[in-house]
Design a protein around this motif. Structure first.
Motif, short mmCIF file in Angstrom:
data_model
loop_
_atom_site.label_atom_id
_atom_site.label_comp_id
_atom_site.label_asym_id
_atom_site.label_seq_id
_atom_site.Cartn_x
_atom_site.Cartn_y
_atom_site.Cartn_z
N VAL A 1 6.32 7.56 -18.29
CA VAL A 1 5.20 8.10 -17.51
C VAL A 1 4.32 6.98 -16.96
CG1 VAL A 1 3.11 9.50 -17.65
CG2 VAL A 1 5.20 10.29 -18.73
N ALA A 2 4.11 5.93 -17.72
CA ALA A 2 3.19 4.86 -17.31
C ALA A 2 3.82 3.86 -16.35
CB ALA A 2 2.67 4.13 -18.53
N THR A 3 5.13 3.87 -16.18
CA THR A 3 5.80 2.88 -15.33
C THR A 3 5.24 2.83 -13.91
OG1 THR A 3 7.80 3.05 -16.66
CG2 THR A 3 8.02 2.07 -14.47
N PRO A 4 5.06 3.97 -13.23
CA PRO A 4 4.49 3.88 -11.87
C PRO A 4 3.09 3.26 -11.85
CG PRO A 4 5.47 6.04 -12.22
CD PRO A 4 5.48 5.34 -13.54
N LEU A 5 2.28 3.54 -12.85
CA LEU A 5 0.94 2.94 -12.90
C LEU A 5 1.02 1.44 -13.10
CD1 LEU A 5 -1.16 5.49 -14.97
CD2 LEU A 5 -1.12 5.15 -12.50
N ILE A 6 1.96 1.01 -13.92
CA ILE A 6 2.14 -0.42 -14.16
C ILE A 6 2.57 -1.12 -12.87
CG2 ILE A 6 3.55 -2.12 -15.41
CD1 ILE A 6 3.57 -0.06 -17.76
N LEU A 7 3.41 -0.47 -12.08
CA LEU A 7 3.87 -1.06 -10.83
C LEU A 7 2.77 -1.09 -9.76
CD1 LEU A 7 7.43 0.48 -10.64
CD2 LEU A 7 6.86 -1.93 -10.97
N ILE A 8 1.81 -0.19 -9.85
CA ILE A 8 0.72 -0.18 -8.87
C ILE A 8 -0.13 -1.44 -8.98
CG2 ILE A 8 -1.47 0.96 -8.29
CD1 ILE A 8 -0.08 3.63 -8.72
N LEU A 9 -0.30 -1.99 -10.17
CA LEU A 9 -1.16 -3.17 -10.34
C LEU A 9 -0.69 -4.38 -9.53
CD1 LEU A 9 -1.98 -2.84 -14.14
CD2 LEU A 9 -3.46 -2.33 -12.19
N PRO A 10 0.57 -4.82 -9.66
CA PRO A 10 0.97 -5.96 -8.82
C PRO A 10 1.03 -5.61 -7.33
CG PRO A 10 2.84 -5.17 -10.09
CD PRO A 10 1.62 -4.46 -10.60
N LEU A 11 1.33 -4.35 -7.03
CA LEU A 11 1.33 -3.95 -5.61
C LEU A 11 -0.07 -4.03 -5.02
CD1 LEU A 11 3.77 -0.90 -5.80
CD2 LEU A 11 4.20 -3.08 -4.63
N ALA A 12 -1.07 -3.63 -5.80
CA ALA A 12 -2.45 -3.72 -5.33
C ALA A 12 -2.87 -5.18 -5.14
CB ALA A 12 -3.39 -3.03 -6.31
N LEU A 13 -2.41 -6.04 -6.03
CA LEU A 13 -2.70 -7.47 -5.90
C LEU A 13 -2.09 -8.02 -4.60
CD1 LEU A 13 -3.70 -10.21 -7.05
CD2 LEU A 13 -1.44 -10.41 -8.12
N ILE A 14 -0.85 -7.66 -4.32
CA ILE A 14 -0.20 -8.11 -3.09
C ILE A 14 -0.93 -7.57 -1.87
CG2 ILE A 14 1.92 -7.91 -1.71
CD1 ILE A 14 3.44 -7.90 -4.43
N ALA A 15 -1.27 -6.29 -1.89
CA ALA A 15 -1.96 -5.68 -0.75
C ALA A 15 -3.28 -6.39 -0.49
CB ALA A 15 -2.19 -4.20 -1.01
N VAL B 1 0.84 -1.20 0.00
CA VAL B 1 0.00 0.00 0.00
C VAL B 1 0.87 1.26 0.00
CG1 VAL B 1 -1.68 1.34 1.35
CG2 VAL B 1 -1.98 -1.12 1.07
N ALA B 2 1.91 1.26 0.84
CA ALA B 2 2.80 2.42 0.91
C ALA B 2 3.53 2.65 -0.41
CB ALA B 2 3.80 2.24 2.05
N LEU B 3 4.02 1.58 -1.02
CA LEU B 3 4.69 1.73 -2.31
C LEU B 3 3.72 2.15 -3.41
CD1 LEU B 3 7.17 -1.30 -2.20
CD2 LEU B 3 7.77 1.13 -2.26
N SER B 4 2.47 1.72 -3.31
CA SER B 4 1.45 2.17 -4.28
C SER B 4 1.25 3.68 -4.17
CB SER B 4 0.13 1.44 -4.05
OG SER B 4 0.24 0.09 -4.34
N ALA B 5 1.19 4.18 -2.94
CA ALA B 5 1.05 5.62 -2.74
C ALA B 5 2.27 6.37 -3.29
CB ALA B 5 0.87 5.93 -1.25
N LEU B 6 3.45 5.81 -3.07
CA LEU B 6 4.67 6.41 -3.61
C LEU B 6 4.64 6.42 -5.13
CD1 LEU B 6 7.34 7.58 -2.50
CD2 LEU B 6 8.33 5.31 -2.81
N MET B 7 4.13 5.34 -5.73
CA MET B 7 4.04 5.27 -7.19
C MET B 7 2.98 6.22 -7.74
SD MET B 7 6.42 3.35 -8.29
CE MET B 7 7.37 4.12 -7.00
N ALA B 8 1.91 6.43 -6.99
CA ALA B 8 0.91 7.42 -7.42
C ALA B 8 1.54 8.80 -7.46
CB ALA B 8 -0.29 7.40 -6.48
N GLY B 9 2.33 9.12 -6.44
CA GLY B 9 3.05 10.39 -6.45
C GLY B 9 4.05 10.49 -7.59
N ALA B 10 4.75 9.39 -7.87
CA ALA B 10 5.71 9.36 -8.98
C ALA B 10 4.99 9.58 -10.31
CB ALA B 10 6.46 8.03 -9.00
N PHE B 11 3.82 9.00 -10.45
CA PHE B 11 3.05 9.20 -11.68
C PHE B 11 2.68 10.67 -11.85
CE2 PHE B 11 -1.15 9.56 -13.70
CZ PHE B 11 -0.80 9.15 -14.99
N ILE B 12 2.20 11.29 -10.79
CA ILE B 12 1.81 12.70 -10.86
C ILE B 12 3.00 13.57 -11.22
CG2 ILE B 12 0.98 14.65 -9.48
CD1 ILE B 12 -0.80 12.55 -7.99
#
Length: 151
Positions: free
Chosen positions: A119-133, A97-108
Motif C-alpha cells: 500500500v505504501a509503495t506509491p507514496l514512497i515513489l511520490i517523494l523522489p518524483l516530487a524532488l525531481i519535479a 508530476v504526471a507520474l506523481s498523480a498516477l501514484m496518488a491514484g495507485a495509492f487510493i
C-alpha cells in the motif's frame, strides 16, 4: 573629552544564495540525473513492462480491480511514457508530476480496493518524483516557453 568609538564589528563572509536559474553543484546534478535514470528504468522495466506483456500477476491484479486488459494496457502505457519522459531533459519535470498523480491514484486504489502488502509503495515513489519535479522546474518553464512560441 575623549572620543570613544565602538569596535568594528567582524564582517563574516556570507555567500549569497544562487539565483533561481543558477546551476547546482556538479554532484547534485549527477545525483539527480542518476535518480531520474533509476526511476525511469523502474517505471519502464519493473512497472510498465509486466502490464504491457500481460504478465499473469498484472492480469490477476487488474481483473481483481475489474478493469480488465484495457485498464492494464492504459496504465502500462502511461507508466512507459512517464518512465521514458523522465529521461528527456525538457520533459522530466512534467513527467515527474504526471507520474506523481498516477501514484496518488495507485495509492487510493491500493487502500480502497486491493488492501495488499504494498500500500505504501506509491507514496514512497511520490517523494523522489516530487524532488525531481521541483529541482527540474526550470525545464517546465522552458517547455512552456517553447509551446507558446509555436502556438
Amino acid at each position: 573629552m575623549s572620543e570613544t568609538t565602538a569596535p568594528a564589528t567582524a564582517v563574516s563572509h556570507i555567500t549569497p544564495a544562487p539565483a533561481p536559474g543558477a546551476s547546482r553543484p556538479r554532484s547534485a546534478r549527477i545525483s539527480l540525473t542518476a535518480l531520474q535514470v533509476v526511476l525511469g528504468l523502474f517505471y519502464v522495466i519493473a512497472s510498465a513492462l509486466p502490464k504491457l506483456i500481460a504478465h499473469p500477476s498484472a492480469v490477476e491484479a487488474f481483473d481483481k480491480l475489474g478493469w480488465g486488459h484495457t485498464g492494464m494496457y492504459v496504465i502500462g502505457a502511461l507508466e512507459l511514457a512517464g518512465g521514458i519522459a523522465l529521461l528527456v531533459p525538457l520533459l522530466d519535470s512534467v513527467a515527474a508530476v504526471a507520474l506523481s498523480a498516477l501514484m496518488a491514484g495507485a495509492f487510493i486504489v491500493n487502500v480502497t480496493v486491493i488492501h495488499g502488502p504494498y500500500v505504501a509503495t506509491p507514496l514512497i515513489l511520490i517523494l523522489p518524483l516530487a524532488l525531481i519535479a521541483w529541482a527540474r522546474r526550470s525545464h517546465t518553464t522552458e517547455l512552456l516557453r517553447l509551446v507558446r512560441r509555436r502556438a
